[in-house]
Motif scaffolding. Structure first.
Motif, mmCIF file in Angstrom:
data_model
loop_
_atom_site.group_PDB
_atom_site.id
_atom_site.type_symbol
_atom_site.label_atom_id
_atom_site.label_comp_id
_atom_site.label_asym_id
_atom_site.label_seq_id
_atom_site.Cartn_x
_atom_site.Cartn_y
_atom_site.Cartn_z
ATOM 1 N N SER A 218 -0.509 -7.580 -4.987
ATOM 2 C CA SER A 218 -0.801 -5.948 -4.864
ATOM 3 C C SER A 218 0.173 -5.275 -4.079
ATOM 4 N N THR A 219 0.392 -4.230 -4.393
ATOM 5 C CA THR A 219 1.526 -3.595 -3.326
ATOM 6 C C THR A 219 0.891 -2.735 -2.088
ATOM 7 N N ARG A 220 1.530 -2.296 -1.296
ATOM 8 C CA ARG A 220 0.970 -1.632 -0.079
ATOM 9 C C ARG A 220 0.994 -0.105 0.086
ATOM 10 N N SER A 221 0.076 0.447 0.268
ATOM 11 C CA SER A 221 0.158 1.905 0.396
ATOM 12 C C SER A 221 0.968 2.415 1.615
ATOM 13 N N VAL A 222 1.548 3.406 1.548
ATOM 14 C CA VAL A 222 2.639 3.834 2.487
ATOM 15 C C VAL A 222 1.670 4.966 3.300
ATOM 16 N N HIS A 223 1.601 4.792 4.573
ATOM 17 C CA HIS A 223 0.858 5.668 5.500
ATOM 18 C C HIS A 223 1.498 6.603 6.594
ATOM 19 N N HIS A 224 3.037 6.457 6.451
ATOM 20 C CA HIS A 224 3.785 7.265 7.242
ATOM 21 C C HIS A 224 4.987 7.426 6.397
ATOM 22 N N LEU A 225 5.623 8.816 6.597
ATOM 23 C CA LEU A 225 6.657 9.213 6.090
ATOM 24 C C LEU A 225 7.648 9.903 7.026
ATOM 25 N N SER A 226 8.807 9.812 7.017
ATOM 26 C CA SER A 226 9.928 10.389 7.898
ATOM 27 C C SER A 226 11.231 10.736 7.230
ATOM 28 N N LEU A 227 11.672 11.936 7.390
ATOM 29 C CA LEU A 227 13.011 12.200 6.747
ATOM 30 C C LEU A 227 14.007 12.368 7.935
ATOM 31 N N SER A 228 15.466 12.275 7.329
ATOM 32 C CA SER A 228 16.528 12.279 8.206
ATOM 33 C C SER A 228 16.577 14.019 8.323
ATOM 34 N N GLY A 229 17.351 14.319 9.305
ATOM 35 C CA GLY A 229 17.720 15.538 9.693
ATOM 36 C C GLY A 229 18.395 16.328 8.630
ATOM 37 N N ASN A 230 19.294 15.536 7.904
ATOM 38 C CA ASN A 230 20.243 15.956 6.722
ATOM 39 C C ASN A 230 19.547 15.890 5.427
ATOM 40 N N GLY A 231 18.180 15.396 5.339
ATOM 41 C CA GLY A 231 17.296 15.182 4.062
ATOM 42 C C GLY A 231 17.951 14.151 3.206
ATOM 43 N N VAL A 232 19.001 13.338 3.818
ATOM 44 C CA VAL A 232 19.357 12.359 2.781
ATOM 45 C C VAL A 232 18.739 11.062 2.684
ATOM 46 N N TYR A 233 17.868 10.659 3.842
ATOM 47 C CA TYR A 233 17.200 9.329 3.996
ATOM 48 C C TYR A 233 15.611 9.639 4.209
ATOM 49 N N LEU A 234 15.040 8.687 3.586
ATOM 50 C CA LEU A 234 13.721 8.738 3.629
ATOM 51 C C LEU A 234 13.189 7.410 4.230
#
Length: 731
Positions: free
Chosen positions: A329-345
């Protein structure tokens, strides 16, 4: 004429062969097509069942879905969606291509295994439906719930013909092969015999420490208990034989269809024993899975299927004890964060792993096991992760190094949250069992420890943009503490959220400070969005959205918030007017996390099905999705006019399940792993260039996709005019 090219899993572009083109075009022919399934279960397995012919497996999972699998290839044929809670049990009908599943919400659903359509919903139970059996003639379904009720449903109408109440919670139901008797095992470990289907007065067969039962043939059944395996006569209820398996204690048992062997899962050590049903001799012993919730033998008695809390469904060779295949089984993602330039997740999943993605090309730039939280420290070009060992680790964003640049021992317990301050020049850490701390990023030293707050068991946290105040929710509590960040003094306790909502005792799921001091906003499973006045610490406005809220993001204007709901909807709310805008309608899978791109042109949404979806804010169109696989990467796009099943880009081709459908959309079976059609399909659909174009934007995608499909049409004309010469021996 343009030349058709395809990309391999490494993203390298090359010309497509004529064979690939022919196979790809065959999908467009009338009468059927090849399509694909993606995704998998995201939680532990409650149950499993094998079809009467032994060719298919159905799994019931805590993630709210059941899945139909082709046993020979291990590919997913169908996903049954529609349950509102955990899927607890599953069973195949004996003479039709249908299956029945049960739910935590008190319902049963009957499914067409060829189309995936829900044929019937049986309502009447309360609470978890843990017991399930189908009569040999398929005329009846027997079920039981956690509120001490038994029901017998008649088919095809789905009418509840008989019921019994006031009994102990039944966890296992068996219907004998003549269809005249039903056996139940309850939570008090008692075994009862019932007339079937009438449910007359039951008789007690056995009382004691019995954990599981299975039919054994010749008018017998076997029970797994403290003393070993006991064989009982169904008609008179007497125990005929006892096989002591000391030192093993069987808690699950199943039987072979030829009635010659029992298979028992035992503790301690999670040992699987294969036992001769006539003599009790142990024929085979091997170490099996942990925490088994259900087990069943294949009709030929050669393969054992186990489902468990370890998030796997395993297939075992009974003769050798070898694990032939594991459906994980895969794992659900509970937290997301983006870099200030929007390039990285950055995505933090429920398996305590953080993954870092480059959104310009889709590449994975880092994987950090044991990480419970993540933040970008923009000024230092660093990613900081908090870990379950109490350490904080620093990673260079662009380096791709597998080792951190620095490590700090922040706590003796797990780090619950890391928050950047002043563009990353400083950061704050919060522990599950510790005090809040402030850190200097460059010097890597602790500036201040807020001991006044004490060990407050932090679960949800927010800091205002002036780094003056922090809002905290204690783990297991339903109030918010507002503290002075520099002194640690508690300024206020906010208590307007419900103390309990249904069976849920933890209500508050999101806290955010609004920009420019406009206030504090919180949301929760009670369906409330509350705007707090920070001068009075009173609720300035409460909005009831009519659904449980699991996640929230705040827009830069400080007036609008975006929320994710338990039913899978994404909504935008105006805090001043109370107006609602639907960003995405409910899709059934709860929204676990939300984040906005810096320019707010895109919305990143993580769902409990293990996917992260990128949504265009203006059009609300789905741009692309990322499946959170344990190893490698898996991007996929929604269906459209250029690709009826969408495109994928992955280095995990084993997770792309290919299915052959008939002209009416009925599933005919899985495409074998060695079939040329599979190779052709993957060569044309696993396309890095098209997925990367879609990540750049919908206009860029349309341009690239049109060019690709035109080239495909040109190749079709060329292949039809210049067919491949027939090879010797072909007909």
């Amino acid at each position: 004429m343009k030349e058709l090219k395809v990309s391999d899993k490494a993203g390298k572009i090359r010309r497509a062969s004529d064979d690939v083109v022919r196979e790809a075009l065959a999908d467009l022919a009338h009468g059927g097509r090849t399509t694909h399934r993606i995704g998998g279960h995201t939680d532990w397995y409650h149950g499993a069942a094998v079809s009467p012919d032994g060719s298919r497996l159905i799994t019931a999972n805590r993630d709210g879905t059941a899945r139909l699998w082709d046993i020979a290839s291990g590919q997913c044929l169908m996903v049954f969606r529609g349950h509102t809670s955990e899927v607890v049990r599953a069973a195949f009908m004996n003479h039709t291509d249908r299956a029945v599943t049960t739910d935590d919400d008190g319902t049963l659903r009957l499914w067409d295994c060829a189309t995936g359509a829900c044929i019937l919903v049986l309502k009447g139970h309360h609470g978890r439906v843990a017991g399930l059996a189908v009569s040999p003639d398929d005329r009846y379904i027997a079920s039981s719930d956690s509120f001490w009720a038994l029901r017998v449903w008649s088919l095809p109408e789905g009418t509840c013909e008989h019921s019994a109440a006031g009994i102990n919670n039944v966890t296992r139901i068996l219907v004998t092969r003549d269809g005249n008797t039903m056996l139940t095992l309850d939570s008090q470990h008692d075994i009862l015999r019932w007339d079937f289907p009438g449910l007359g007065d039951p008789s007690l067969v056995a009382s004691g420490d019995y954990w599981d039962i299975a039919l054994a043939g010749d008018g017998e059944f076997v029970a797994a208990g403290r003393d070993g395996l006991s064989c009982f006569d169904v008609r008179i209820g007497s125990r005929k034989r006892l096989y002591s398996l000391e030192p093993h204690k069987p808690y699950k048992v199943t039987t072979a269809s030829d009635e010659t062997r029992f298979v028992a899962c035992c503790s301690p050590g999670e040992t699987v024993l294969v036992v001769d049903s006539r003599t009790g001799a142990i024929e085979k012993q091997f170490t099996g899975p942990r925490f088994v919730t259900d087990m069943i033998l294949s009709p030929d008695g050669k393969t054992l299927y186990t489902a468990g809390f370890d998030r796997t469904c395993n297939m075992w060779d009974i003769g050798t004890g070898e694990c032939l295949q594991a459906i994980g089984s895969t794992r659900s993602v509970h937290h997301l964060s983006l870099s200030g330039n929007g390039v990285y997740l950055a995505a933090c999943d429920k398996g305590d792993t953080v993954k870092l993605w480059n959104l310009t090309d889709g590449s994975q730039r880092g994987k950090f096991p044991g990480a419970t939280s993540v933040a970008f420290l923009e000024s230092a070009r660093l990613v900081v992760t908090g870990h379950d060992d109490g350490r904080v680790r620093f990673w260079e964003i662009d380096s791709g190094k597998e080792r951190p640049g620095a490590v700090l021992q922040a706590y003796s317990s797990a780090v619950a949250c890391v928050l950047p301050l002043e563009s990353g020049a400083f950061f704050a850490t919060f522990a599950r069992h510790g005090v809040p701390k402030l850190w200097n990023t460059e010097k890597r030293n602790c500036l201040k420890i807020h001991s006044r707050a004490g060990n407050i068991d932090i679960d949800t946290t927010a800091i205002d943009e002036d780094t003056q105040r922090v809002a905290l929710r204690r783990q297991g509590k339903n109030h918010i503490l507002v503290c002075d960040l520099r002194s640690g003094d508690i300024l206020a306790t906010l208590t307007d959220h419900a103390h309990k909502y249904g069976n849920l005792s933890v209500i508050i799921t999101g806290i955010r400070f609004l920009p420019r001091g406009r206030g504090l906003v919180s949301c929760g499973r009670d369906g409330l969005i509350i705007l707090w006045d920070l001068s009075t610490f009173k609720a300035a406005r409460s909005i009831h959205v009519g659904n449980s809220i699991l996640s929230m993001a705040v827009e830069n204007d400080g007036r609008h918030v975006v929320i994710g709901t338990h039913t899978g909807g994404v909504e935008r709310w105006d805090l001043e007017s109370g107006q609602r805008e639907i960003c995405r309608p409910p899709e059934g899978s709860p929204v676990a996390g939300l984040a906005l791109s810096p320019d707010e042109s895109r919305l990143f949404v993580s769902f409990s099905d293990g996917t992260v979806r990128i949504i265009d804010r203006e059009s609300t169109a789905l741009i692309c999705s990322l499946w959170n696989v344990d190893d490698g990467f898996f991007w996929f796009t929604p269906p459209d006019e250029h690709a009826p099943d969408g495109w994928v880009w992955t280095d995990r081709e084993d997770l792309l399940h290919l299915v052959e459908e008939g002209s009416e959309g009925k599933v005919l079976g899985a495409v074998p792993l060695s079939d040329e059609r599979r190779r052709a399909y993957i060569m044309t659909r696993n396309n890095a260039a098209i997925v990367q174009a879609r990540l750049k934007g919908l206009d860029e995608y349309a341009r690239v996709a049109r060019r690709y499909t035109r080239a495909l049409a040109d190749e079709q004309n060329r292949v039809e005019v210049h067919p491949r010469p027939m090879l010797p021996g072909e007909t």
